[in-house]
Write an enzyme that holds these catalytic residues in place. Structure first.
Site, PDB file in Angstrom:
ATOM      1  N   SER A 282      80.382 -56.420 -21.182  1.00  0.00           N
ATOM      2  CA  SER A 282      81.767 -55.985 -21.343  1.00  0.00           C
ATOM      3  C   SER A 282      82.083 -54.791 -20.435  1.00  0.00           C
ATOM      4  CB  SER A 282      81.992 -55.669 -22.822  1.00  0.00           C
ATOM      5  OG  SER A 282      83.316 -55.892 -23.143  1.00  0.00           O
ATOM      6  N   HIS A 423      82.907 -63.231 -27.519  1.00  0.00           N
ATOM      7  CA  HIS A 423      82.551 -62.057 -26.726  1.00  0.00           C
ATOM      8  C   HIS A 423      81.388 -61.320 -27.388  1.00  0.00           C
ATOM      9  CE1 HIS A 423      83.477 -58.875 -23.876  1.00  0.00           C
ATOM     10  NE2 HIS A 423      83.502 -57.987 -24.858  1.00  0.00           N
TER      11      HIS A 423
END
Ligand code: GTR
Length: 681
Positions: A282, A423
């Protein structure tokens, strides 16, 4: 982590966040203008700047030309417009002693744990960073026994990455995070191991890699007003007021931290200095890419779901945009980037420029299907657009322009894959990073997980439909009188378990040995079971794989930290990576990939087996290896019958065994139990 950077004083930032959150949760608002675009047909047409172009606009003609003229030019574009000027190296010194300890990690992984506090620079206010490193015990300074090391920064401190109680608790500021037990901006004891599913030390050590990590907030607290407390001050950079357009921000400072840690890592005798791999997830994936661009000593670079400002092309208006990211996280990039919000097509570089900086080294770009915010396709296309640089070096990058199927890594020097799920950084991802490092840096063929398909169980909604080819042992719902004949009792006769509200309920026995035994035998298999614990005897039960290895069922809801007796553990072999148990009275679900141990003619294990297990949507065991059974309660010892003696004999000879559902004194219920064989021996 959605609103971590928005704090009072940034009115606009707060407004944007609220709108964004609303848009993410409300389908009605999602269609409004200025909300993220998730429609592939609404992606604007764009032309990417030529990644091969030098300062005079002429494309590089050779690898030499690229290295000498074009790369510095392209690098400067990234400095000026995205990340700010590269920060200078400073002397790195160890504060106090390097702490070394021999440790035995879950799954009998012998390791050396190293903790060191590094001071970055000579300035009076030079920052320090705490580095945590695990090395396989077999690592040594013998050239052939030096190990490659994965280095990544973390979000919530080293103690969150692994439950090892000896990991030093950080004192640095952290964003409050209830789930991670970060309170009043500080790590608490309860935060230990809360991110462990992101850092599979045991599995990577077993594959011959070291694992190093440090907390990013040691050098730049991840908040819009974090700059005055950042390392930038000690580096003589302005930290207040209007900043120059190319002034480095948090990402540049974190990348600098990674390089300083590398300065120290390469001094360790057991570390192969030519095989340190930088990994990031990320925002820290954006950081890993910039670190790899700034510092060519990183032998391989891994971007996991780095998205906007990372691997994804900014010109593609899909998911997160420059407008949103630079307003929500004004401290991440250099100020110039925000001025390109809504005029991305005018940017002199794009994110393929960033990927190209890694050439000709191996690069991994990974995405997740559900992580549309990070624009998986945009991450892939960025790799496609960077390919010409690898070609200059005579190396194939991705080698394809076709977007791959889910869970199917593609490419050579550049590897891209999009995995099932959301994610996150998972054990699955690390295994793929290690595959790439095996193939490229270590020039080994990855142990191809026995050639079986990727393991990404679907665990919601319940009950889950059995996949094609699955053998159903207990159906989703049983008629009151329909006791399944897919199981026999311990003596080989019919079972005496009851049907209760459509599910199969344990008939407990005093000796805790009224297990039931599947008549279906298997070697390597995926096993799915839905179950509900009861209050009695703490809901104790289990799934006995081959009767030798027990995936624990137990009322462990809220237990922290979970032990190797708690739900999610492979009993006596490994505690769960994370406590994923649900309360008694709720249906829970296990999916287990069981790779049976291999035995020689005498029945002795010659190759360990392994278990990867998901419990209620979380990976609780990641390729946990095991050898000979350890429990004195296996049904072949405790409560054994002639029938079971025969079952075990056959198991030792053929490698095929049954699934036992365990009686441990509690009326646990089961439904929707199936196995899917992975092989036919
Ligand atoms: C999000 C941000 C992403 C990504 C992510 C993270 O809020 O929009 O760009 O960096 O945070 O780092 O978790």
């Amino acid at each position: 982590m959605l609103s971590s950077a928005c704090h009072q004083g940034h009115r606009f930032c707060t407004t944007v966040t609220i709108l964004l959150l609303a848009a993410m949760t409300s389908p009605m608002l999602a269609s409004r203008a200025a909300e993220p675009n998730y429609d592939e047909t609404a992606v604007r047409e764009y032309t990417l700047p030529d990644v091969l172009a030098g300062p005079d606009g002429k494309p590089a003609s050779s690898a030499e030309d690229w290295k000498k003229t074009v790369r510095p030019h392209q690098f400067e574009l990234l400095e000026k417009f995205c990340y700010g000027r590269r920060l200078p190296a400073v002397p790195v010194t160890v504060v106090g002693n390097v702490e070394r300890a021999d440790v035995m990690l879950p799954g009998d992984v012998a390791a050396v744990r190293i903790q060191a506090k590094l001071k970055l620079g000579d300035a009076a206010d030079a920052p320090t960073t705490e580095v945590l490193l695990y090395l396989p015990k077999t690592a040594s300074s013998n050239t052939s026994q030096r190990v490659p090391v994965f280095l990544n920064l973390n979000f919530r401190g080293n103690q969150a990455e692994h439950a090892d109680p000896a990991i030093r608790l950080p004192t640095a500021w952290m964003p409050d995070d209830k789930a991670a037990a970060i309170e009043n901006n500080r790590a608490t004891e309860a935060s230990r191991g809360t991110s462990a599913q992101r850092w599979p030390v045991e599995a990577m050590l077993a594959r011959g890699y070291g694992m190093a990590t440090a907390y990013c907030g040691d050098v730049f607290p991840d908040k819009a007003d974090g700059r005055p407390a950042s390392a930038l001050k000690s580096l003589g950079r302005p930290v207040e007021g209007t900043l120059p357009p190319d002034e480095p921000g948090a990402i540049a400072t974190w990348a600098w931290q990674l390089s300083r840690i590398l300065d120290w890592l390469v001094t360790l005798p057991e570390v192969d200095p030519s095989q340190v791999i930088v990994v990031g997830h990320s925002r820290l994936g954006k950081t890993a890419l910039w670190a790899g661009a700034c510092d060519e000593r990183f032998a391989m670079v891994v971007s996991n779901e780095s998205g906007c400002g990372g691997a994804a092309l900014s010109r593609r208006n899909f998911g997160e945009t420059l407008d949103v990211i630079t307003k929500r996280f004004p401290h991440w990039f250099c100020p110039a980037l925000a001025t390109y919000a809504d005029r991305e097509t005018e940017l002199p570089c794009d994110q393929h420029t960033l990927l190209a900086m890694v050439a000709p080294r191996p690069l991994v770009v990974s995405s997740a299907v559900e992580d549309r915010w990070a624009d998986p396709r945009g991450e892939f296309l960025s790799g496609v657009a960077a390919e010409p640089v690898w070609k200059l070096f005579g190396v194939t990058g991705l080698g394809t322009k076709d977007y791959p199927a889910v869970d199917t890594p593609v490419g050579e020097a550049i590897t891209y894959y999009v995995r099932t799920g959301r994610h996150e950084l998972l054990g699955y991802d690390w295994e793929r990073f290690a595959d790439v490092a095996d193939r490229t840096l270590r020039k080994q063929t990855p142990p191809k997980a026995d050639g079986y398909p990727a393991f990404h169980p679907v665990q919601s909604p319940l009950p889950v439909k059995p996949p094609a080819g699955a053998i159903v042992l207990v159906p989703e719902r049983l008629d009151a009188s329909a006791i399944p004949n897919t199981f026999v009792g311990m003596g080989g006769g019919p079972i005496d378990w009851k049907v209760d509200d459509g599910s199969l309920m344990v008939t407990k026995s005093e000796k805790h040995a009224n297990h039931i035994v599947s008549t279906e035998l298997f070697r390597d298999a995926d096993v799915h079971a839905e179950f509900m614990t009861s209050r009695e005897a703490k809901g104790n039960s289990g799934l006995y794989l081959h009767g030798h290895y027990e995936m624990q069922i137990y009322d462990s809801f809220g237990v922290h930290p979970p032990t190797d007796q708690d739900e999610g553990s492979l009993y006596r072999f490994g505690k769960p990576i994370v406590n994923a148990s649900l309360p008694t009275g709720q249906w829970q679900v296990y999916d287990i990939r069981f790779i049976a141990p291999r035995r020689d003619a005498a029945g002795t294990i010659v190759k360990p087996g392994s278990v990867t297990a998901w419990l209620n949507g979380r990976c609780v065991q990641n390729e946990l290896r095991f050898t000979e059974p350890r429990s004195p309660y296996t049904p072949y010892k405790h409560g054994v019958t002639d029938y079971l003696k025969g079952v075990e004999k056959r198991l030792l000879a053929t490698g095929e065994g049954p699934l036992f559902l365990q009686d441990h004194g509690s009326p646990t219920r089961f439904r929707n139990v199936w196995i899917k064989r992975l092989d036919t021996p």
